[in-house]
Design a protein around this motif. Sequence first.
Motif, PDB file in Angstrom:
ATOM      1  N   ASN A  33       2.952  -8.312  18.683  1.00 45.88           N
ATOM      2  CA  ASN A  33       4.187  -8.776  18.058  1.00 45.88           C
ATOM      3  C   ASN A  33       4.120  -8.776  16.525  1.00 45.88           C
ATOM      4  N   HIS A  34       3.095  -8.125  15.977  1.00 45.66           N
ATOM      5  CA  HIS A  34       3.001  -7.974  14.517  1.00 45.66           C
ATOM      6  C   HIS A  34       2.937  -9.296  13.763  1.00 45.66           C
ATOM      7  N   ASN A  35       2.402 -10.313  14.403  1.00 44.65           N
ATOM      8  CA  ASN A  35       2.196 -11.568  13.673  1.00 44.65           C
ATOM      9  C   ASN A  35       1.188 -11.372  12.558  1.00 44.65           C
ATOM     10  N   LYS A  36       0.200 -10.556  12.852  1.00 47.55           N
ATOM     11  CA  LYS A  36      -0.849 -10.302  11.861  1.00 47.55           C
ATOM     12  C   LYS A  36      -0.724  -8.852  11.442  1.00 47.55           C
ATOM     13  N   ARG A  37      -0.416  -8.610  10.169  1.00 45.03           N
ATOM     14  CA  ARG A  37      -0.268  -7.234   9.697  1.00 45.03           C
ATOM     15  C   ARG A  37      -1.633  -6.653   9.321  1.00 45.03           C
ATOM     16  N   ILE A  38      -1.747  -5.365   9.490  1.00 46.60           N
ATOM     17  CA  ILE A  38      -3.038  -4.709   9.243  1.00 46.60           C
ATOM     18  C   ILE A  38      -2.894  -3.598   8.208  1.00 46.60           C
ATOM     19  N   LEU A  39      -3.790  -3.641   7.214  1.00 43.26           N
ATOM     20  CA  LEU A  39      -3.875  -2.563   6.211  1.00 43.26           C
ATOM     21  C   LEU A  39      -5.170  -1.803   6.454  1.00 43.26           C
ATOM     22  N   VAL A  40      -5.092  -0.472   6.479  1.00 41.52           N
ATOM     23  CA  VAL A  40      -6.307   0.340   6.502  1.00 41.52           C
ATOM     24  C   VAL A  40      -6.417   1.042   5.154  1.00 41.52           C
ATOM     25  N   THR A  41      -7.606   0.985   4.548  1.00 36.17           N
ATOM     26  CA  THR A  41      -7.838   1.740   3.316  1.00 36.17           C
ATOM     27  C   THR A  41      -8.779   2.892   3.652  1.00 36.17           C
ATOM     28  N   ALA A  42      -8.356   4.098   3.331  1.00 33.90           N
ATOM     29  CA  ALA A  42      -9.187   5.278   3.606  1.00 33.90           C
ATOM     30  C   ALA A  42      -9.340   6.049   2.301  1.00 33.90           C
ATOM     31  N   PHE A  43     -10.492   5.895   1.674  1.00 32.79           N
ATOM     32  CA  PHE A  43     -10.734   6.524   0.375  1.00 32.79           C
ATOM     33  C   PHE A  43     -11.793   7.612   0.548  1.00 32.79           C
ATOM     34  N   PHE A  44     -11.332   8.860   0.410  1.00 28.28           N
ATOM     35  CA  PHE A  44     -12.233  10.001   0.562  1.00 28.28           C
ATOM     36  C   PHE A  44     -12.802  10.406  -0.790  1.00 28.28           C
ATOM     37  N   GLU A  45     -12.423   9.663  -1.837  1.00 28.28           N
ATOM     38  CA  GLU A  45     -12.999   9.851  -3.172  1.00 28.28           C
ATOM     39  C   GLU A  45     -13.400   8.477  -3.668  1.00 28.28           C
ATOM     40  N   ALA A  46     -14.333   8.445  -4.634  1.00 34.84           N
ATOM     41  CA  ALA A  46     -14.842   7.178  -5.151  1.00 34.84           C
ATOM     42  C   ALA A  46     -13.727   6.313  -5.741  1.00 34.84           C
ATOM     43  N   SER A  47     -13.897   5.008  -5.628  1.00 33.80           N
ATOM     44  CA  SER A  47     -12.917   4.069  -6.195  1.00 33.80           C
ATOM     45  C   SER A  47     -13.580   2.711  -6.378  1.00 33.80           C
ATOM     46  N   THR A  48     -13.240   2.041  -7.474  1.00 28.42           N
ATOM     47  CA  THR A  48     -13.634   0.636  -7.630  1.00 28.42           C
ATOM     48  C   THR A  48     -12.375  -0.206  -7.601  1.00 28.42           C
ATOM     49  N   ARG A  49     -11.489   0.045  -8.572  1.00 30.97           N
ATOM     50  CA  ARG A  49     -10.312  -0.800  -8.755  1.00 30.97           C
ATOM     51  C   ARG A  49      -9.265  -0.637  -7.667  1.00 30.97           C
ATOM     52  N   THR A  50      -8.884   0.604  -7.394  1.00 30.73           N
ATOM     53  CA  THR A  50      -7.718   0.802  -6.523  1.00 30.73           C
ATOM     54  C   THR A  50      -7.975   0.247  -5.114  1.00 30.73           C
ATOM     55  N   ARG A  51      -9.113   0.605  -4.519  1.00 31.15           N
ATOM     56  CA  ARG A  51      -9.345   0.163  -3.140  1.00 31.15           C
ATOM     57  C   ARG A  51      -9.482  -1.351  -3.052  1.00 31.15           C
ATOM     58  N   ILE A  52     -10.309  -1.917  -3.930  1.00 30.70           N
ATOM     59  CA  ILE A  52     -10.541  -3.362  -3.830  1.00 30.70           C
ATOM     60  C   ILE A  52      -9.266  -4.124  -4.169  1.00 30.70           C
ATOM     61  N   SER A  53      -8.482  -3.633  -5.120  1.00 25.02           N
ATOM     62  CA  SER A  53      -7.271  -4.400  -5.435  1.00 25.02           C
ATOM     63  C   SER A  53      -6.258  -4.316  -4.299  1.00 25.02           C
ATOM     64  N   PHE A  54      -6.183  -3.188  -3.597  1.00 23.43           N
ATOM     65  CA  PHE A  54      -5.333  -3.139  -2.399  1.00 23.43           C
ATOM     66  C   PHE A  54      -5.850  -4.136  -1.349  1.00 23.43           C
ATOM     67  N   GLU A  55      -7.165  -4.201  -1.201  1.00 24.65           N
ATOM     68  CA  GLU A  55      -7.723  -5.075  -0.160  1.00 24.65           C
ATOM     69  C   GLU A  55      -7.501  -6.553  -0.520  1.00 24.65           C
ATOM     70  N   ILE A  56      -7.710  -6.886  -1.783  1.00 22.25           N
ATOM     71  CA  ILE A  56      -7.468  -8.276  -2.201  1.00 22.25           C
ATOM     72  C   ILE A  56      -5.976  -8.598  -2.065  1.00 22.25           C
ATOM     73  N   ALA A  57      -5.133  -7.656  -2.459  1.00 20.18           N
ATOM     74  CA  ALA A  57      -3.681  -7.869  -2.342  1.00 20.18           C
ATOM     75  C   ALA A  57      -3.322  -8.155  -0.880  1.00 20.18           C
ATOM     76  N   ALA A  58      -3.884  -7.369   0.029  1.00 26.43           N
ATOM     77  CA  ALA A  58      -3.570  -7.552   1.453  1.00 26.43           C
ATOM     78  C   ALA A  58      -4.061  -8.907   1.951  1.00 26.43           C
ATOM     79  N   TYR A  59      -5.288  -9.290   1.577  1.00 23.32           N
ATOM     80  CA  TYR A  59      -5.805 -10.599   2.013  1.00 23.32           C
ATOM     81  C   TYR A  59      -4.936 -11.729   1.469  1.00 23.32           C
ATOM     82  N   ARG A  60      -4.499 -11.568   0.232  1.00 22.77           N
ATOM     83  CA  ARG A  60      -3.658 -12.623  -0.359  1.00 22.77           C
ATOM     84  C   ARG A  60      -2.315 -12.737   0.355  1.00 22.77           C
ATOM     85  N   LEU A  61      -1.893 -11.637   0.987  1.00 22.24           N
ATOM     86  CA  LEU A  61      -0.646 -11.665   1.766  1.00 22.24           C
ATOM     87  C   LEU A  61      -0.926 -12.034   3.226  1.00 22.24           C
TER      88      LEU A  61
END
Length: 295
Positions: A33-61
């Motif tokens: 029933n989509h009570n809990k939304r799920i984000l998948v991050t798939a980074f096929f190239e290196a990343s520090t800021r973009t991936r972690i900030s998406f993940e933190i953003a998702a956790y904060r939501l």
Amino acid sequence: MSTDKKKFLSVDDLSDGELHRLFFRARSNGFGNHNKRILVTAFFEASTRTRISFEIAAYRLNMSVSTFDSSSSSMSKGEDLVETIGNLLAMGPDALVVRQSISLDPAVLGHSSSVLINGGDGVNEHPTQALTDCYTLLDRFKTDDLSGKKILIIGDIANSRVAHSNIKLMTRLGAQVVLLSPEPFRLETDLGQSGEIFSFDNADFDTDVIMCLRIQRERIKGAVALSDEEFFHGYGLTLNRLGRFKDSCHILHPGPINFGVEMEQKIAFDPRALIRDQVRNGVLVRMALLDYLLS
Ligand code: NCD
């Protein structure tokens, strides 16, 4: 199910009745029933800021996050990139953020009910970085648009997806964007920029913002006819060069920074630098984007 519910080691462990009840349950549950939304991050190239900030953003939501690791995935068994992304979408996450070296054609990925977000596709675009950078400027200038602002973007503009998205968005918000780059890094398309210069001496010293960019050597085939030292000598931002601009000129860099190439290290600690604000704002902007796209 068999009496020992903690083990399922063989198809023999389910009776015929249990098997049919299980299939019935799978069909009636769907993805839930989509009570809990799920984000998948798939980074096929290196990343520090973009991936972690998406993940933190998702956790904060209050979303759940699953991080795809290409090195331990079926790609090591030969599965190709588009097929891998198509499979991640088929699992029905609410959103999938992808970073990869080619531009993605959503048509080849097949139908999906998931929101697909570009975390940087080759040299093409990095739209969430542009949102972050423009938000950082609007926040600093306390304005709703960038009209009347002069922005100078310096570096490897041809190969920078950050530059491409930013030129489009900054221009749309009313800024005048001028590009400064050496010959091998010049932009050959019109993305709305209002000018191009080839030396600091030709800059408009009334510029409001300078954005420095990394040389994207990993994208450049063959030898680049310009060393890091030569780039710094001609195009690196130093306190000395910055001193020619007005005192209120702000500095942006989307990272990763190579000190001594794009800029002198001291610049990053200058009060006019908004580089850490960009990183912090990246979380706020990605929270807002996820919230908007999933609502
Ligand atoms: C950039 C990228 O990966 O496109 N960084 C970022 O995401 N903030 C820029 C770069 O790699 O130089």
